[in-house]
Design an enzyme around this catalytic site. Sequence first.
Site, PDB file in Angstrom:
ATOM      1  N   ASN A 116       0.979  -1.410   0.115  1.00 23.70           N
ATOM      2  CA  ASN A 116       0.018   0.039  -0.004  1.00 23.70           C
ATOM      3  C   ASN A 116       0.818   1.242   0.106  1.00 23.70           C
ATOM      4  OD1 ASN A 116      -2.196   1.681   0.156  1.00 23.70           O
ATOM      5  ND2 ASN A 116      -2.146   1.836   2.402  1.00 23.70           N
ATOM      6  N   GLU A 490     -18.488  11.492   4.697  1.00 25.24           N
ATOM      7  CA  GLU A 490     -17.904  10.504   5.506  1.00 25.24           C
ATOM      8  C   GLU A 490     -17.127  11.223   6.794  1.00 25.24           C
ATOM      9  OE1 GLU A 490     -15.126   8.040   3.234  1.00 25.24           O
ATOM     10  OE2 GLU A 490     -16.447   7.422   1.953  1.00 25.24           O
ATOM     11  N   CYS A 522      -0.932   9.092   5.700  1.00 28.85           N
ATOM     12  CA  CYS A 522      -0.349   8.276   6.548  1.00 28.85           C
ATOM     13  C   CYS A 522      -1.786   7.282   6.817  1.00 28.85           C
ATOM     14  CB  CYS A 522      -0.111   8.822   8.173  1.00 28.85           C
ATOM     15  SG  CYS A 522       1.521   9.331   7.970  1.00 28.85           S
ATOM     16  N   ASP A 605     -16.126   0.025  -2.266  1.00 30.21           N
ATOM     17  CA  ASP A 605     -14.821   0.186  -2.568  1.00 30.21           C
ATOM     18  C   ASP A 605     -14.077  -0.757  -2.673  1.00 30.21           C
ATOM     19  OD1 ASP A 605     -15.343   3.068  -3.171  1.00 30.21           O
ATOM     20  OD2 ASP A 605     -14.606   3.788  -1.358  1.00 30.21           O
ATOM     21  N   CYS A 649      -8.351   2.672  -7.117  1.00 30.44           N
ATOM     22  CA  CYS A 649      -7.142   3.646  -7.146  1.00 30.44           C
ATOM     23  C   CYS A 649      -6.004   3.317  -7.614  1.00 30.44           C
ATOM     24  CB  CYS A 649      -7.056   4.795  -5.972  1.00 30.44           C
ATOM     25  SG  CYS A 649      -7.569   4.150  -4.282  1.00 30.44           S
ATOM     26  N   ASP A 662     -15.311  -9.119 -14.477  1.00 30.16           N
ATOM     27  CA  ASP A 662     -16.020 -10.050 -13.831  1.00 30.16           C
ATOM     28  C   ASP A 662     -16.456  -9.568 -12.367  1.00 30.16           C
ATOM     29  OD1 ASP A 662     -16.730 -12.744 -14.071  1.00 30.16           O
ATOM     30  OD2 ASP A 662     -15.112 -13.371 -12.770  1.00 30.16           O
ATOM     31  N   HIS A 701      -4.889  14.405  -5.723  1.00 36.43           N
ATOM     32  CA  HIS A 701      -3.569  14.445  -4.729  1.00 36.43           C
ATOM     33  C   HIS A 701      -2.677  15.329  -5.122  1.00 36.43           C
ATOM     34  CE1 HIS A 701      -5.106   9.873  -4.642  1.00 36.43           C
ATOM     35  NE2 HIS A 701      -4.432  10.112  -3.169  1.00 36.43           N
ATOM     36  N   CYS A 733     -10.087  10.073  -7.117  1.00 36.14           N
ATOM     37  CA  CYS A 733     -10.444   9.517  -5.597  1.00 36.14           C
ATOM     38  C   CYS A 733     -10.949  10.235  -4.714  1.00 36.14           C
ATOM     39  CB  CYS A 733      -8.960   9.326  -5.081  1.00 36.14           C
ATOM     40  SG  CYS A 733      -8.566   7.890  -3.868  1.00 36.14           S
TER      41      CYS A 733
END
Length: 765
Positions: A116, A490, A522, A605, A649, A662, A701, A733
């Site tokens: 990640n 959110e 982070c 997501d 993303c 699929d 970003h 994003c």
Amino acid sequence: MASHIVGYPRMGPKRELKFALESFWDGKSTAEDLQKVSADLRSAIWKQMSEAGTKYIPSNTFAHYDQVLDTTAMLGAVPPRYGYTGGEIGLDVYFSMARGNASVPAMEMTKWFDTNYHYIVPELGPEVNFSYASHKAVNEYKEAKALGVETVPVLVGPVSYLLLSKAAKGVEKSFDLLSLLPKVLAVYKEVITELKAAGATWIQLDEPVLVMDLEGHKLEAFTAAYAELESTLSGLNVLVETYFADIPAEAYKTLTSLKGVTAYGFDLVRGTKTLDLVKASFPAGKYLFAGVVDGRNIWANDFAASLSTLQELEGVVGKDKLVVSTSCSLLHPAVDLVNETKLDDEIKSWLAFAAQKVVEVNALAKALAGQKDEALFSANAAALASRRSSPRVTNEGVQKAAAALKGSDHRRATNVSARLDAQQKKLNLPILPTTTIGSFPQTVELRRVRREYKAKKVSEEDYVKAMKEEIKKVVDLQEELDIDVLVHGEPERNDMVEYFGEQLSGFAFTANGWVQSYGSRCVKPPVIYGDVSRPKAMTVFWSAMAQSMTSRPMKGMLTGPVTILNWSFVRNDQPRHETCYQIALAIKDEVEDLEKGGIGVIQIDEAALREGLPLRKSEHAFYLDWAVHSFRITNCGVQDSTQIHTHMCYSHFNDIIHSIIDMDADVITIENSRSDEKLLSVFREGVKYGAGIGPGVYDIHSPRIPSTEEIAERVNKMLAVLEQNILWVNPDCGLKTRKYTEVKPALKNMVDAAKLIRSQLASAK
């Protein structure tokens, strides 16, 4: 017996670097302030490893963004749009490449192998003028030496750097990046020569692409590169480090034959088959850096098993040539278990963060040398036994439910075309519907309220009131902007995986277990220690509240099972796919409760589905089978008129496009803006996609605000390869990391662009 750490976390135990970076970016501090925080963190890291007895301590693993971008700076490989004219690269050019600026966009960002963590992808072509433009590696070595710490300077290896790059825009697709090797090596020679002059006796070259499936000419590039570097490397001990997977036999043969190389580092946690290669043919007189302590996860090492492996290896390579190491950089686990106040003692005893892994490496090295710490080994054995026998780990009902999934397909009964018709009758959306991905900016005040509620300084009633006010603000803004499908922003979530994990059984949470994802971003991954289930509804209250505030469709926002898995520290006592199926069943319960609660659009997501793809092609099919199946499990029971969205993303998607299809989602939103619209090429090449799709129209970003015209141009490029009735318009994003002063104009321009294209399409009829 010697010990080695491949690399170390950069953020610091309290995210000092994060706040220093953001203060610098906001203009509230100077470059000198940022450099001081960085130097203090490096000093503390080197001191910690030195005091623990580590012999081979890394330097130049501390980046202000990522180590590949550091290498781009070292090589002076700055794309022309950033206006670099030569000389030492400063922070302004460095951060412009990473984040963009007011006039030009950032470089592409993608995942670092199957982690990640992210890196900024170098843009290269035949016209790049490489030059020694950042002396960071040498400066950090000297910095450590001045503190009395001898380090091993770490560089991204030259061949891996080129193979992790991409051809710059306008460069022919057929351009061979490896043709740049002679120019790149000229700069590496300068760096290595300076390191030798500064007193370095060891150097570490990370060549992680060696664990990939490489064609013959790419392996030949390693042979050629290290032959060219041989005379420059003379007088140095040279470690070539690999990690994250088994190294293939041909690559192993190439690696162990490289000129000028003294030592080889292998991941023996994820690369267990590499042991067989070492036992069969390890070159005499060379060092083996044995990565037996897991650098990717946070579980305590099994001392007895690791010591047994090391003793076996000692017989192969010799006592004086075996070095105990981490499997990869400790960039990936949290920093220090000492900072944890939320974990109970039992779970805490099962874990080891980066600081504890340094202790583990040194304890194993001492034990191998006959200085075994009996008390430490005894405590380790007791902790492992406790974990195996703890009743909190196992839930028989959950295991039975997950086992029952085998052999079933779990698909929605109707095909996507019929479902989209049913959904359009219900939702009545315009052509090119607009939406966002989920999160809206997390303001200082919002974070304060959430923090005080967790600390029980704010009542539940006041907390709900504050969240309701924030949701209303976000809903009103979206209606004002005329966005078609809304989100609630959110506000109740600091991190999407952490939020869901806190409400699922089988998860534990840290207070300060922060891990760097990129730059100052982070995350605090939850710890999956046991069987997973959902005790109660998690999001229905907030989603229903938001839907009551508008007549427009409101998305219910969930995180998918594969992403929860890949963005957590996952239990290592059962196969990952079994844990994923357990999470899928829990999310399925939530999806069905959202539908019952009146939510007609539900986004699940799967941002991390691609990043979990194994590095070896032979393992792809198995992973994609259970990962895609897990997603389908979550929504296989909803009505045709309920629209299921998913989001992915920063990653390379083209090679898994058929698996994405699929997944059978009704709408997928996906990163597109930073990668020169590489995603669209798959549709140009004939892949048919019948579901809704929203390739992101701008990069969230970066603080840069795209114009209406720029976004409209992107949408038109998409319409050249996608049907207008399936295309959505959205950012690439969530907006959590941005400010409202950036979000409002960017979204306004996005909506205006969609309306402009709609009017053009209507006029063309």
